[in-house]
Enzyme design. Structure first.
Site, mmCIF file in Angstrom:
data_model
loop_
_atom_site.group_PDB
_atom_site.id
_atom_site.type_symbol
_atom_site.label_atom_id
_atom_site.label_comp_id
_atom_site.label_asym_id
_atom_site.label_seq_id
_atom_site.Cartn_x
_atom_site.Cartn_y
_atom_site.Cartn_z
ATOM 1 N N THR A 112 0.850 -1.277 -0.012
ATOM 2 C CA THR A 112 0.050 -0.060 0.129
ATOM 3 C C THR A 112 0.879 1.053 0.106
ATOM 4 O O THR A 112 2.125 1.148 0.276
ATOM 5 C CB THR A 112 -1.055 0.170 1.164
ATOM 6 O OG1 THR A 112 -1.775 0.945 0.809
ATOM 7 C CG2 THR A 112 -0.311 0.194 2.511
ATOM 8 N N HIS A 166 -2.467 5.906 6.028
ATOM 9 C CA HIS A 166 -3.461 5.876 7.090
ATOM 10 C C HIS A 166 -3.685 4.023 7.306
ATOM 11 O O HIS A 166 -3.580 3.748 8.516
ATOM 12 C CB HIS A 166 -4.875 6.217 6.625
ATOM 13 C CG HIS A 166 -5.001 7.605 6.767
ATOM 14 N ND1 HIS A 166 -5.264 8.452 7.798
ATOM 15 C CD2 HIS A 166 -5.009 8.563 5.540
ATOM 16 C CE1 HIS A 166 -5.502 9.831 7.502
ATOM 17 N NE2 HIS A 166 -5.393 9.909 6.239
ATOM 18 N N LYS A 167 -3.799 3.492 6.298
ATOM 19 C CA LYS A 167 -4.005 1.843 6.381
ATOM 20 C C LYS A 167 -2.517 1.498 6.982
ATOM 21 O O LYS A 167 -2.690 0.451 7.919
ATOM 22 C CB LYS A 167 -3.844 1.454 5.019
ATOM 23 C CG LYS A 167 -5.236 1.578 4.122
ATOM 24 C CD LYS A 167 -5.207 0.690 3.161
ATOM 25 C CE LYS A 167 -6.517 0.914 2.082
ATOM 26 N NZ LYS A 167 -6.448 0.004 0.990
ATOM 27 N N ASP A 184 -7.950 -4.891 -0.125
ATOM 28 C CA ASP A 184 -8.945 -4.345 -0.891
ATOM 29 C C ASP A 184 -10.000 -4.145 -0.056
ATOM 30 O O ASP A 184 -10.578 -5.182 0.339
ATOM 31 C CB ASP A 184 -9.040 -4.839 -2.507
ATOM 32 C CG ASP A 184 -9.441 -3.990 -3.400
ATOM 33 O OD1 ASP A 184 -8.883 -2.574 -3.225
ATOM 34 O OD2 ASP A 184 -10.617 -4.065 -4.259
ATOM 35 N N PHE A 195 -9.948 8.527 7.303
ATOM 36 C CA PHE A 195 -9.714 8.721 5.613
ATOM 37 C C PHE A 195 -10.967 8.057 5.184
ATOM 38 O O PHE A 195 -11.732 7.347 5.842
ATOM 39 C CB PHE A 195 -8.548 8.155 5.148
ATOM 40 C CG PHE A 195 -8.375 6.423 5.094
ATOM 41 C CD1 PHE A 195 -8.173 5.841 6.038
ATOM 42 C CD2 PHE A 195 -8.535 5.912 4.091
ATOM 43 C CE1 PHE A 195 -8.385 4.346 6.088
ATOM 44 C CE2 PHE A 195 -8.694 4.362 3.830
ATOM 45 C CZ PHE A 195 -8.469 3.721 5.018
ATOM 46 N N ASP A 245 -14.825 7.041 6.230
ATOM 47 C CA ASP A 245 -15.167 7.191 7.808
ATOM 48 C C ASP A 245 -15.892 8.014 8.265
ATOM 49 O O ASP A 245 -16.894 7.675 9.112
ATOM 50 C CB ASP A 245 -13.736 7.315 8.578
ATOM 51 C CG ASP A 245 -12.837 5.937 8.398
ATOM 52 O OD1 ASP A 245 -13.209 5.047 8.166
ATOM 53 O OD2 ASP A 245 -11.678 6.349 8.707
ATOM 54 N N HIS A 291 -13.204 -3.296 9.735
ATOM 55 C CA HIS A 291 -13.132 -4.415 8.846
ATOM 56 C C HIS A 291 -11.622 -4.961 8.585
ATOM 57 O O HIS A 291 -11.354 -6.030 8.286
ATOM 58 C CB HIS A 291 -13.764 -3.912 7.585
ATOM 59 C CG HIS A 291 -13.455 -2.387 7.315
ATOM 60 N ND1 HIS A 291 -13.532 -1.403 7.898
ATOM 61 C CD2 HIS A 291 -12.466 -1.808 6.098
ATOM 62 C CE1 HIS A 291 -12.985 -0.573 7.559
ATOM 63 N NE2 HIS A 291 -12.569 -0.430 6.690
HETATM 64 P P1 IMP Z 1 -8.759 0.584 -1.204
HETATM 65 O O1 IMP Z 1 -9.057 -0.671 -0.843
HETATM 66 O O2 IMP Z 1 -7.494 1.293 -0.981
HETATM 67 O O3 IMP Z 1 -8.948 0.331 -2.748
HETATM 68 O O4 IMP Z 1 -10.071 1.377 -0.880
HETATM 69 C C1 IMP Z 1 -11.289 1.495 -1.601
HETATM 70 C C2 IMP Z 1 -12.120 2.788 -1.050
HETATM 71 O O5 IMP Z 1 -12.576 2.378 0.011
HETATM 72 C C3 IMP Z 1 -11.334 4.093 -1.027
HETATM 73 O O6 IMP Z 1 -12.204 5.050 -1.386
HETATM 74 C C4 IMP Z 1 -10.839 4.182 0.364
HETATM 75 O O7 IMP Z 1 -10.856 5.680 0.624
HETATM 76 C C5 IMP Z 1 -12.058 3.491 1.117
HETATM 77 N N1 IMP Z 1 -11.671 2.875 2.186
HETATM 78 C C6 IMP Z 1 -10.950 1.801 2.307
HETATM 79 N N2 IMP Z 1 -10.786 1.531 3.588
HETATM 80 C C7 IMP Z 1 -11.265 2.611 4.308
HETATM 81 C C8 IMP Z 1 -11.708 2.603 5.848
HETATM 82 O O8 IMP Z 1 -11.207 1.873 6.860
HETATM 83 N N3 IMP Z 1 -12.668 3.595 6.069
HETATM 84 C C9 IMP Z 1 -13.266 4.504 5.377
HETATM 85 N N4 IMP Z 1 -13.182 4.316 3.766
HETATM 86 C C10 IMP Z 1 -12.152 3.130 3.278
#
Ligand code: IMP
Length: 193
Positions: free
Chosen positions: A8, A12-13, A69, A149, A152, A177
């Site tokens: 990644t 934040h992650k 993902d 982020f 949220d 999650h």
């Molecule tokens: P990805 O897994 O990074 O592709 O995230 C897909 C979408 O979900 C993006 O718009 C992220 O900002 C959102 N997203 C992923 N994880 C979270 C979380 O923990 N909280 C809120 N939004 C999330």
């Protein structure tokens, strides 16, 4: 010390999962490893995208690694935005635009149940393993809070009254999650490595 690459660029992650690391595991981000490029997410499902990202990094490095993902699945929208959560409003992947579109699509709707679903794909030697984490909740009428982020500010987890963006990282990690999927990964490492 076990070294694990987390596929990644999302700080934040990285912070979320770093806070959950058991002793003996060292998490390395793509940027720390020197992989600066965006990995294309061309899959039709969260499972496919996690696999694509993980395989990309494993083929490049040969090191144990994992990718995640995540999708926000909204019941009244038949599970959308789901795998398209990042590019929901536009290709810009802009959090504010995504939230605005989501609230617009749910305008006037009282049924606002949703869930976040994360798939983590791990590559460990010849083992390819997937782990799933889910948190159920509801979509708010307006954005609440400033931490975290993505979506949220508009997601209130079941059994709570505050959005993820009104919680600190530690509290979000007790129920999120991604934390749930990551706990399963850590459990697998404990039993198999
Ligand atoms: P990805 O897994 O990074 O592709 O995230 C897909 C979408 O979900 C993006 O718009 C992220 O900002 C959102 N997203 C992923 N994880 C979270 C979380 O923990 N909280 C809120 N939004 C999330």
């Amino acid at each position: 010390m076990t070294e694990l690459i987390f596929a990644t660029h999302n700080l934040h992650k990285l912070q979320e999962l770093q806070a959950l690391l058991p002793a003996g595991i060292n998490l390395i981000s793509l940027d720390e490893y020197g992989i600066m490029q965006e990995i294309p997410e061309t899959g039709a499902t969260l499972e496919e995208n996690a696999l694509i990202k993980c395989q990309f990094v494993y083929n490049k490095t040969g090191q144990p690694c994992f990718a995640d993902d995540t999708g926000l699945e909204v019941e009244a929208l038949d599970g959308r935005p789901g795998v398209h959560s990042a590019r929901y409003a536009s290709l810009r992947k802009n959090d504010n635009e995504n939230i605005e579109k989501l609230l617009y699509e749910l305008e006037g709707k009282t049924h606002r149940k949703a869930r976040f679903r994360t798939i983590i794909q791990l590559a460990w030697d010849d083992d390819y393993m997937q782990f799933e984490g889910i948190v159920n909740g509801t979509i708010t009428l307006e954005p609440l809070g400033f931490s975290g982020f993505g979506y949220d500010p508009v997601f209130i987890p079941e059994g709570h009254e505050r959005s993820f963006a009104e919680m600190d990282l530690e509290e979000k990690n007790t129920m999120s999650h991604r934390a749930r999927a990551f706990e399963k990964l850590v459990e697998w490492l404990r039993e198999n490595v």
